[in-house]
Design an enzyme around this catalytic site. Structure first.
Site, PDB file in Angstrom:
ATOM      1  CE  LYS A 106     -11.135  58.398 -18.494  1.00 50.94           C
ATOM      2  NZ  LYS A 106     -10.681  58.149 -17.110  1.00 50.94           N
TER       3      LYS A 106
ATOM      4  CE1 TYR B  48     -10.631  63.551 -15.757  1.00 48.51           C
ATOM      5  CE2 TYR B  48      -8.988  63.477 -17.492  1.00 48.51           C
ATOM      6  CZ  TYR B  48     -10.130  62.967 -16.897  1.00 48.51           C
ATOM      7  OH  TYR B  48     -10.769  61.883 -17.439  1.00 48.51           O
TER       8      TYR B  48
ATOM      9  CG  PHE C 213      -5.109  60.197  -9.517  1.00 45.95           C
ATOM     10  CD1 PHE C 213      -5.887  60.882 -10.440  1.00 45.95           C
ATOM     11  CD2 PHE C 213      -5.636  59.969  -8.248  1.00 45.95           C
ATOM     12  CE1 PHE C 213      -7.159  61.340 -10.128  1.00 45.95           C
ATOM     13  CE2 PHE C 213      -6.906  60.427  -7.917  1.00 45.95           C
ATOM     14  CZ  PHE C 213      -7.666  61.121  -8.863  1.00 45.95           C
TER      15      PHE C 213
ATOM     16  NE  ARG D  82     -20.782  59.339 -11.607  1.00 46.46           N
ATOM     17  CZ  ARG D  82     -19.479  59.612 -11.720  1.00 46.46           C
ATOM     18  NH1 ARG D  82     -19.009  60.181 -12.805  1.00 46.46           N
ATOM     19  NH2 ARG D  82     -18.652  59.307 -10.742  1.00 46.46           N
TER      20      ARG D  82
ATOM     21  CB  THR E  76     -13.569  54.964 -10.686  1.00 43.93           C
ATOM     22  OG1 THR E  76     -14.655  55.883 -10.573  1.00 43.93           O
ATOM     23  CG2 THR E  76     -12.358  55.692 -11.216  1.00 43.93           C
TER      24      THR E  76
ATOM     25  NE  ARG F 144     -14.816  54.038 -15.909  1.00 41.33           N
ATOM     26  CZ  ARG F 144     -15.224  55.082 -15.210  1.00 41.33           C
ATOM     27  NH1 ARG F 144     -16.010  54.914 -14.156  1.00 41.33           N
ATOM     28  NH2 ARG F 144     -14.842  56.295 -15.549  1.00 41.33           N
TER      29      ARG F 144
ATOM     30  CG  ASN G  84     -11.194  54.733 -15.882  1.00 44.68           C
ATOM     31  OD1 ASN G  84     -10.864  55.498 -16.779  1.00 44.68           O
ATOM     32  ND2 ASN G  84     -11.762  55.148 -14.772  1.00 44.68           N
TER      33      ASN G  84
HETATM   34  P1  CMP Z   1     -12.411  59.731 -14.614  1.00 44.67           P
HETATM   35  O1  CMP Z   1     -13.865  59.397 -14.529  1.00 44.67           O
HETATM   36  O2  CMP Z   1     -11.931  60.138 -15.947  1.00 44.67           O
HETATM   37  O3  CMP Z   1     -11.995  60.877 -13.564  1.00 44.67           O
HETATM   38  C1  CMP Z   1     -10.712  61.016 -13.059  1.00 44.67           C
HETATM   39  C2  CMP Z   1      -9.828  59.807 -13.335  1.00 44.67           C
HETATM   40  O4  CMP Z   1      -8.722  59.666 -12.500  1.00 44.67           O
HETATM   41  C3  CMP Z   1     -10.643  58.545 -13.118  1.00 44.67           C
HETATM   42  O5  CMP Z   1     -11.590  58.422 -14.164  1.00 44.67           O
HETATM   43  C4  CMP Z   1      -9.527  57.481 -13.061  1.00 44.67           C
HETATM   44  O6  CMP Z   1      -9.203  56.968 -14.330  1.00 44.67           O
HETATM   45  C5  CMP Z   1      -8.314  58.292 -12.547  1.00 44.67           C
HETATM   46  N1  CMP Z   1      -7.884  57.842 -11.211  1.00 44.67           N
HETATM   47  C6  CMP Z   1      -6.681  57.309 -10.913  1.00 44.67           C
HETATM   48  N2  CMP Z   1      -6.611  57.012  -9.605  1.00 44.67           N
HETATM   49  C7  CMP Z   1      -7.804  57.359  -9.053  1.00 44.67           C
HETATM   50  C8  CMP Z   1      -8.344  57.298  -7.725  1.00 44.67           C
HETATM   51  N3  CMP Z   1      -7.651  56.810  -6.698  1.00 44.67           N
HETATM   52  N4  CMP Z   1      -9.629  57.753  -7.539  1.00 44.67           N
HETATM   53  C9  CMP Z   1     -10.341  58.263  -8.563  1.00 44.67           C
HETATM   54  N5  CMP Z   1      -9.867  58.350  -9.833  1.00 44.67           N
HETATM   55  C10 CMP Z   1      -8.618  57.893 -10.076  1.00 44.67           C
END
Ligand code: CMP
Length: 146
Positions: free
Chosen positions: A11, A51, A59, A87, A93, A104, A114
């Site tokens: 990212k 997304y 978010f 993963r 996350t 991460r 992240n």
């Molecule tokens: P990613 O794996 O790219 O998928 C969706 C992204 O949303 C996640 O990583 C996070 O960076 C972002 N995000 C922000 N807030 C949340 C949340 N509460 N739960 C999950 N993803 C979140």
């Protein structure tokens, strides 16, 4: 049987922190082969499509603006059990919950910033690979994704 490919994206936060090389080194050390790679900057519209599954989440708008804010590194990664193993390597996350040794833990600064994305299933991997590499299964002589 679990698939041998997944999609991953470094990212904009990790790209602007000059951590592409360090993250790729962790990915390769964990046994993944980089099968396709591209550095590019998404438009806001492209980020919203990528997304779209999160469109109802609070978010979503900020996530899309962040992903479109600078270059990303998109990749197809190959390994047995690629989705689950990536993963594990990425970690939680929310980096506050990520364990030592994960990408991460090392490079994410918040749940929003992240560092890396990885597909959450073989089906998602197939559609995310198609999004970034539409020629992957049509033009490139490789095994099918699913
Ligand atoms: P990613 O794996 O790219 O998928 C969706 C992204 O949303 C996640 O990583 C996070 O960076 C972002 N995000 C922000 N807030 C949340 C949340 N509460 N739960 C999950 N993803 C979140």
């Amino acid at each position: 049987m679990q698939g041998i490919q997944t999609f991953s994206m470094i990212k904009p936060d990790a790209v602007s922190a000059n951590q592409i090389g360090a993250i790729l080194a962790m990915i390769e050390k964990a046994g993944f082969a980089i099968d396709a790679i591209s550095m590019l900057q998404l438009t806001q519209t492209a980020a919203e499509h990528f997304y779209a599954v999160h469109a109802d989440r609070p978010f979503y708008k900020d996530l899309c603006s962040f992903i479109a804010s600078g270059p990303v590194v998109a990749m197809v990664l190959k390994k047995d059990h690629a989705v689950a193993d990536l993963r594990k390597l990425m970690g939680a996350t929310n980096p506050a919950e990520a364990t030592e040794g994960t990408i991460r833990k090392a490079f994410a600064t918040s749940i929003d910033y992240n560092a890396i994305h990885g597909s959450d299933s073989d089906e998602t991997a197939a559609s995310e690979i198609f999004f970034f590499f539409p020629g992957y299964s049509l033009l490139i002589k490789r095994k099918p994704i699913l």
